[in-house]
Design a protein around this motif. Structure first.
Motif, PDB file in Angstrom:
ATOM      1  N   LEU A  66       0.879  -1.069  -0.028  1.00  0.00           N
ATOM      2  CA  LEU A  66       0.136  -0.137  -0.175  1.00  0.00           C
ATOM      3  C   LEU A  66       0.618   1.536  -0.331  1.00  0.00           C
ATOM      4  CD1 LEU A  66      -2.752  -0.515   2.647  1.00  0.00           C
ATOM      5  CD2 LEU A  66      -3.691  -0.774  -0.235  1.00  0.00           C
ATOM      6  N   LEU A  67       0.678   2.434  -0.699  1.00  0.00           N
ATOM      7  CA  LEU A  67       1.338   3.598  -0.607  1.00  0.00           C
ATOM      8  C   LEU A  67       0.165   4.176  -0.091  1.00  0.00           C
ATOM      9  CD1 LEU A  67       2.154   4.763  -4.204  1.00  0.00           C
ATOM     10  CD2 LEU A  67       3.582   2.983  -2.295  1.00  0.00           C
ATOM     11  N   ARG A  68       1.036   5.309   1.175  1.00  0.00           N
ATOM     12  CA  ARG A  68      -0.156   5.696   1.983  1.00  0.00           C
ATOM     13  C   ARG A  68       0.744   7.036   2.725  1.00  0.00           C
ATOM     14  NH1 ARG A  68      -4.011   2.599   4.608  1.00  0.00           N
ATOM     15  NH2 ARG A  68      -4.236   4.275   6.325  1.00  0.00           N
ATOM     16  N   SER A 233      14.812   2.254   5.385  1.00  0.00           N
ATOM     17  CA  SER A 233      14.341   2.168   7.284  1.00  0.00           C
ATOM     18  C   SER A 233      12.604   2.311   7.308  1.00  0.00           C
ATOM     19  CB  SER A 233      15.084   2.653   7.974  1.00  0.00           C
ATOM     20  OG  SER A 233      14.657   4.543   8.072  1.00  0.00           O
ATOM     21  N   THR A 234      11.755   3.699   6.703  1.00  0.00           N
ATOM     22  CA  THR A 234      10.656   3.969   7.112  1.00  0.00           C
ATOM     23  C   THR A 234       9.721   3.398   6.046  1.00  0.00           C
ATOM     24  OG1 THR A 234      11.118   6.312   6.573  1.00  0.00           O
ATOM     25  CG2 THR A 234      11.650   5.386   9.082  1.00  0.00           C
ATOM     26  N   GLY A 235       9.963   3.326   5.166  1.00  0.00           N
ATOM     27  CA  GLY A 235       9.613   3.145   3.898  1.00  0.00           C
ATOM     28  C   GLY A 235       9.225   4.604   2.861  1.00  0.00           C
ATOM     29  N   GLU A 236       9.318   5.684   3.513  1.00  0.00           N
ATOM     30  CA  GLU A 236       9.003   6.688   3.250  1.00  0.00           C
ATOM     31  C   GLU A 236       9.331   7.271   1.863  1.00  0.00           C
ATOM     32  OE1 GLU A 236       8.103  10.025   7.233  1.00  0.00           O
ATOM     33  OE2 GLU A 236       9.926   8.924   7.278  1.00  0.00           O
ATOM     34  N   PHE A 237       8.881   8.180   1.677  1.00  0.00           N
ATOM     35  CA  PHE A 237       9.923   8.623   0.086  1.00  0.00           C
ATOM     36  C   PHE A 237       9.066  10.037  -0.086  1.00  0.00           C
ATOM     37  CE2 PHE A 237       5.718   6.537  -0.884  1.00  0.00           C
ATOM     38  CZ  PHE A 237       5.007   7.642  -2.254  1.00  0.00           C
ATOM     39  N   ALA A 238       9.988  11.329  -0.801  1.00  0.00           N
ATOM     40  CA  ALA A 238       9.987  12.367  -1.680  1.00  0.00           C
ATOM     41  C   ALA A 238      10.289  12.314  -2.799  1.00  0.00           C
ATOM     42  CB  ALA A 238      10.139  12.961  -0.577  1.00  0.00           C
ATOM     43  N   GLY A 239       9.291  13.690  -3.239  1.00  0.00           N
ATOM     44  CA  GLY A 239       9.688  13.880  -4.815  1.00  0.00           C
ATOM     45  C   GLY A 239       9.080  14.861  -4.907  1.00  0.00           C
ATOM     46  N   VAL A 240       8.789  15.080  -6.486  1.00  0.00           N
ATOM     47  CA  VAL A 240       8.086  16.051  -7.083  1.00  0.00           C
ATOM     48  C   VAL A 240       7.507  15.614  -7.657  1.00  0.00           C
ATOM     49  CG1 VAL A 240      10.387  17.776  -6.885  1.00  0.00           C
ATOM     50  CG2 VAL A 240       9.860  16.302  -8.507  1.00  0.00           C
ATOM     51  N   GLY A 267       5.238  10.635   0.345  1.00  0.00           N
ATOM     52  CA  GLY A 267       4.208   9.453   0.974  1.00  0.00           C
ATOM     53  C   GLY A 267       5.485   7.910   1.109  1.00  0.00           C
ATOM     54  N   ARG A 268       4.443   7.162   1.929  1.00  0.00           N
ATOM     55  CA  ARG A 268       5.118   5.647   2.639  1.00  0.00           C
ATOM     56  C   ARG A 268       4.193   5.018   2.380  1.00  0.00           C
ATOM     57  NH1 ARG A 268       2.818   3.386   7.545  1.00  0.00           N
ATOM     58  NH2 ARG A 268       1.575   4.950   7.615  1.00  0.00           N
ATOM     59  N   LEU A 269       5.672   3.788   2.113  1.00  0.00           N
ATOM     60  CA  LEU A 269       5.066   2.690   1.482  1.00  0.00           C
ATOM     61  C   LEU A 269       4.741   1.352   2.246  1.00  0.00           C
ATOM     62  CD1 LEU A 269       4.971   0.299  -0.804  1.00  0.00           C
ATOM     63  CD2 LEU A 269       7.314   0.391  -0.480  1.00  0.00           C
ATOM     64  N   GLU A 270       4.078   0.596   2.603  1.00  0.00           N
ATOM     65  CA  GLU A 270       3.305  -0.120   3.948  1.00  0.00           C
ATOM     66  C   GLU A 270       3.239  -1.563   2.890  1.00  0.00           C
ATOM     67  OE1 GLU A 270      -0.417   0.539   5.836  1.00  0.00           O
ATOM     68  OE2 GLU A 270       1.116   1.717   6.564  1.00  0.00           O
ATOM     69  N   LYS A 271       3.479  -2.734   4.094  1.00  0.00           N
ATOM     70  CA  LYS A 271       2.394  -3.985   3.484  1.00  0.00           C
ATOM     71  C   LYS A 271       1.670  -3.739   3.644  1.00  0.00           C
ATOM     72  CE  LYS A 271       6.412  -6.859   3.589  1.00  0.00           C
ATOM     73  NZ  LYS A 271       7.236  -8.417   4.125  1.00  0.00           N
ATOM     74  N   ALA A 272       0.452  -4.930   3.203  1.00  0.00           N
ATOM     75  CA  ALA A 272      -0.657  -4.916   3.358  1.00  0.00           C
ATOM     76  C   ALA A 272      -0.991  -5.313   4.024  1.00  0.00           C
ATOM     77  CB  ALA A 272      -1.690  -4.625   1.778  1.00  0.00           C
TER      78      ALA A 272
END
Length: 272
Positions: A66-68, A233-240, A267-272
């Motif tokens: 999931l992207l959350r 480590s946290t599943g976070e991502f950033a960009g444009v 955003g943040r990535l995590e397992k569903a």
């Protein structure tokens, strides 16, 4: 007494430096209270990641993700306008955002899956639309619905990295709802109907018919999510992000123009 003017200059300089520095500092909303955020505009900003976040998150095709907490904050908006010279192509013109603290999409979420050609993100919900108005240099105001509804984006590779570019189409809802009344009391499902004299248009009353017959019209936009920072480590991502979509049509009474929105992504990535 003679030191008071000098003291005033020093205090003014200190306040200027503090304000300038505070404006450039990224603030984490998780560490702030309601009173710290209320009426400050900070709720409209997206969280950020440090420049050192240059990792990668590998994805497994047998795992659901999931992207959350996806956040998109518009920084610049351009409107495509017709050039004065008909021999030139239409170009995007920079505008001024009139809407102050409610332009960002936030808490957007959706499924992320590994497919045979790469990865696929399908948006499912969240605060996924905002009503925004911008001002053209000539004084014309252009309203539009900034949206990420039903975004279906794909990217190459099997990981979330600093080279991931998600591209796809999304739905742009109508700026007006069915109960909105125009200045003459006309709407889609409510309002009034009355006899109206025809203007002498040599039989060409198409424009008048469009004004009288309201329609709910959805549009389609194209969006690119370019990821430039990843914290594994946290599943976070950033960009444009960059989005091109139609503007408001006033429920079909006029043709839309293309609007280009550019801004920050988180955003943040995590397992569903």
């Amino acid at each position: 007494m003679r030191f008071r003017p000098l003291l005033a200059v020093v205090l003014a300089l200190c306040l200027t430096l503090v304000t300038a520095c505070s404006g450039a500092k990224a603030v984490d909303r998780a560490d702030l209270t309601y009173d710290d955020i209320h009426n400050t505009g900070l709720a409209n900003d997206c969280p950020t990641l440090p420049d050192s976040a240059r990792g990668s998150i590998p994805l497994d095709s047998n795992t659901k993700y999931l992207l959350r907490e996806v956040c998109m904050h518009p920084a610049e908006v351009y409107v495509k306008g017709e050039p004065a010279n008909k021999r030139q192509e239409a170009q995007f013109v920079a505008t001024k955002i009139l809407t102050r603290f409610t332009t960002s999409l936030d808490q957007v979420y959706g499924d992320l899956a590994v497919t045979g050609n790469g990865i696929n993100f399908k948006e499912m919900g969240g605060i996924d639309f905002q009503i925004v108005t911008v001002l053209l240099p000539g004084g014309e105001e252009v309203p539009f619905t900034f949206s990420s509804k039903e975004l279906d984006a794909t990217a190459d590779g099997t990981a979330i990295s600093t080279s991931t570019d998600l591209n796809g189409a999304y739905r742009v809802p109508s700026y007006r709802t069915s109960n909105f009344l125009d200045p003459k009391g006309r709407a889609l499902t409510t309002g009034v109907q009355y006899a109206q004299g025809l203007i002498a248009l040599n039989g060409q009353d198409d424009e008048l018919a469009r004004e009288n017959s309201k329609r709910y019209i959805d549009g389609t936009g194209e969006m690119n999510l370019s990821i430039t920072k990843v914290d594994a480590s946290t599943g976070e991502f950033a960009g444009v992000f960059t989005a091109v979509q139609p503007s408001d049509t006033d429920m079909g009474s006029h043709d839309p123009v293309d609007v280009k929105i550019v801004g920050q992504l988180y955003g943040r990535l995590e397992k569903a």
